[in-house]
Design a protein around this motif. Structure first.
Motif, short mmCIF file in Angstrom:
data_model
loop_
_atom_site.label_atom_id
_atom_site.label_comp_id
_atom_site.label_asym_id
_atom_site.label_seq_id
_atom_site.Cartn_x
_atom_site.Cartn_y
_atom_site.Cartn_z
N THR A 165 6.84 5.56 0.20
CA THR A 165 6.07 6.65 -0.41
C THR A 165 4.68 6.16 -0.77
O THR A 165 3.89 5.84 0.10
N ARG A 166 4.37 6.12 -2.02
CA ARG A 166 3.05 5.72 -2.49
C ARG A 166 3.20 4.80 -3.69
O ARG A 166 4.07 5.01 -4.52
N LEU A 167 2.27 3.89 -3.80
CA LEU A 167 2.20 3.01 -4.96
C LEU A 167 2.07 3.81 -6.24
O LEU A 167 2.52 3.41 -7.31
N ARG A 205 9.36 2.87 5.51
CA ARG A 205 8.64 4.07 5.93
C ARG A 205 9.65 5.17 6.18
O ARG A 205 10.80 4.90 6.52
#
Lengths: 550, 73
Positions: free
Chosen positions: A215-217, A251
């Motif tokens: 996802t995202r940091l 991912r």
């Protein structure tokens, strides 16, 4: 620190798919809708890199019995996405999906393939194909543009980190500008949290690295942490989430790969397919996400996704969808390395994918606090879910805001001073651990003491260590600028959630799925249809089992 | 570490700086080649590459710990 103020009828915290959909609907209904986004709404959130599958029920495709579709869907990984929500909610979601799809298509997000609605992947051979393939690569730029057209105000680069609440209702939020030395105050009649899941509570596949994540940091459970602190209820926070994907390359896109999962001797590891099937994929890891880890631990790996024998046409089809699913860098890498998928099977792995749980909501996305709503991963995973409940919550919040009181200025000012002091302390220190150091310490405590095996002794020890870490972080963590201050506040949010994971785990005296208590090895059937709720009462976390909404 | 900017191709438009959700380019100055301040916070989402108006001006390099593990033919 300077204070910047915004006023809104509906404040959407997080400009992901849920937040943007909510803000658009609220704005359509005449509310002043503001989106506060930590990054930039154009590409933020879990859907920021794209997506290629949308859970959608169409009676003409799947038949008139929606419950049959739901029963099929709940045999796939979707059962985790809907866990603890109850059938009424699931029906509300599924019944609204096709309307969302038609709306998105009219906005320019390609929901059709070759001119038709096309369903493939995440499916058992012979069963319903529940997931619609769609071209989501540019979904976020398109939704952002649409939101602006509909009169939504988007405030980028602000990290909202606490709600203004009197313990019963919410009337605003306080944030920090992540670039300039500014506190940002939102006086809002209602707040919708669309802040995503938790990406950095547990270690990534690469030790010490935070950015090898699907996802995202920046998705750090901010919404559920601030909801909890404001007095809202959370549920099942202690449950684990595992994900599967290419080895060392965290991912999304497990089901975009077409092929057969095989062991080193080319034997399929699952019973579903024996050759690459583009319409189904190999659904084995959706039955057991842990399967790659089990093969590794038992010395039977590696396991590969094997596309050998597939046609060039099927490969082209897969390569068409991978970029929509956010995998363009992967394709570039394969080209650079000369990896021909028709010749080279690719290893897969299981890895920790954050922590489970959600904010307690009802089928209107309302939380246990008046004026507070939750959408996206704070409610349930998936683009389809985010869009449907985003839309519903925007509608509810706009209606609520019409009769809500104006926020209490005194209360807001008191909270601002508390937050300002915390921020200035972290920014003012010249020495001390930075956010990364605190985050690594947090991850190792979480994975060793609240990891795959959780006993009373381990949980007690880990909770003690975590609370020491929290105090040290509050007393010594430093940030050189506003960006690092934002990351520091994210870590503090994750520590709060980590603490709840320990407390929830201690109180869940059973083993269930991936949640394993060697000291309580049985699954307790008495709580099968219950949710495990945690909330703050008199400044302390209190847990409770409660029947799931029907 | 990613991303990589070709300085002679970059048009200094700042779009990559604007759209990066992780603010990898924090502290970049307007009308200058963006500075990659926090490479270890890049999540390879490709937004900077997608939004860049000049082909080849910015690209991502996949770090070694993330290289694909495949079976030799």
């Amino acid at each position: 620190m300077e204070i910047e103020r915004f006023q809104a009828d509906v404040l959407c915290v997080g400009g992901g798919i849920g937040g943007l959909m909510a803000a658009m609907r609220a704005s359509e209904l005449g509310a002043k809708a503001v989106v506060a986004e930590k990054g930039n709404a154009t590409h933020s959130g879990k859907g920021g890199g794209g997506c290629d599958h949308y859970l959608c029920y169409i009676p003409e495709v799947h038949g008139p019995d929606m419950d049959a579709y739901i029963a099929e869907m709940l045999q796939t990984q979707q059962r985790h996405n809907f866990e603890g929500l109850g059938m009424k909610r699931i029906r509300v979601h599924i019944a609204n999906t096709f309307d969302m799809v038609k709306m998105w298509d009219s906005w320019g997000i390609p929901m059709k393939y070759d001119g038709e609605y096309h369903f493939a992947g995440h499916a058992f051979p012979g069963g319903f194909r529940c997931l619609m393939k769609y071209g989501g690569r540019k979904q976020k730029p398109i939704l952002t543009k649409k939101a602006l057209e509909k009169g939504v105000e988007i405030v980028n680069r602000v990290m909202v980190f606490d709600l203004v609440s009197d313990g019963e209702k919410v009337c605003g939020a306080i944030g920090m500008d992540t670039r300039d030395d500014k506190i940002v105050l939102f006086e809002a009649k209602s707040v919708i949290l669309g802040t995503g899941g938790i990406s950095r509570l547990y270690p990534s596949p690469t030790p010490g690295w935070f950015n090898n994540i699907a996802t995202r940091l920046s998705l750090t459970g901010d919404g559920r942490a601030m909801a909890y602190r404001a007095g809202a209820e959370l549920q099942n926070v202690e449950m684990r989430i595992q994900h599967a994907g290419p080895k060392y390359y965290a991912r999304f896109g497990q089901a975009t790969w077409i092929g057969v999962f095989r062991d080193p001797h080319d034997k399929p590891i699952g019973p579903f397919v024996t050759k690459p099937e583009r319409l189904y994929g190999d659904i084995t890891p959706e039955v057991n996400k842990n399967i790659f880890l089990e093969y590794a631990q038992e010395g039977r790996g590696p396991v590969y996704i094997d596309g050998r024998g597939m046609s060039q046409e099927d490969l082209d089809y897969m390569m068409y969808w991978l970029p929509h699913e956010g995998n363009t860098p992967l394709i570039e890498h394969m080209k650079e390395e000369g990896i021909d998928y028709l010749k080279h099977p690719v290893e897969f792995m299981t890895y920790d994918h954050g922590s489970g749980g959600r904010i307690v909501t009802n089928d209107r996305a309302e939380t246990s606090l008046k004026g507070l709503y939750a959408v996206g991963d704070e409610l349930a995973n998936g683009v389809s879910n985010a869009s449907v409940f985003g839309w519903i919550s925007g509608e509810r919040a706009a209606q609520y805001a019409k009769q809500a009181d104006t926020p209490d200025g005194n209360k807001i000012n008191k909270m601002i001073n508390e937050k300002k002091t915390l921020a200035e302390k972290i920014r003012g220190r010249k020495n001390g651990p930075d956010w990364k150091e605190v985050n690594v310490a947090l991850q190792q405590i979480m994975s060793d003491y609240a990891g795959p095996l959780r006993t009373e002794a381990l949980l007690d020890a880990g909770l003690y260590h975590l609370r020491r870490l929290k105090q040290k972080a509050l007393d010594t963590m430093m940030a050189g600028n506003q960006h690092e201050l934002g990351r520091s506040l994210e870590v503090l949010n994750m520590i709060d959630i980590g603490e709840l994971v320990f407390i929830g785990s201690k109180d869940r005296k059973e083993t269930r799925g991936l949640f394993i208590r060697p000291d309580y090895p049985l699954t307790n059937p008495r709580v099968n249809n219950n949710v495990h709720v945690i909330k703050k009462v008199d400044e302390k976390p209190v847990t409770q089992w409660r029947p799931m909404q029907k | 570490m990613p991303p990589i900017i070709e300085e002679n191709k970059c048009s200094h438009c700042g779009l990559c700086v604007d759209v990066c959700s992780e603010d990898v380019f924090f502290g970049s100055k307007k009308k200058q080649v963006p500075q990659i301040t926090y490479p270890h916070e890049c999540v390879y989402c490709n937004a900077c590459v997608e939004e860049c108006p000049v082909k080849g001006a910015i690209r991502l390099r996949l770090p070694l710990p993330m290289m694909l593990m495949y079976k030799p033919a």
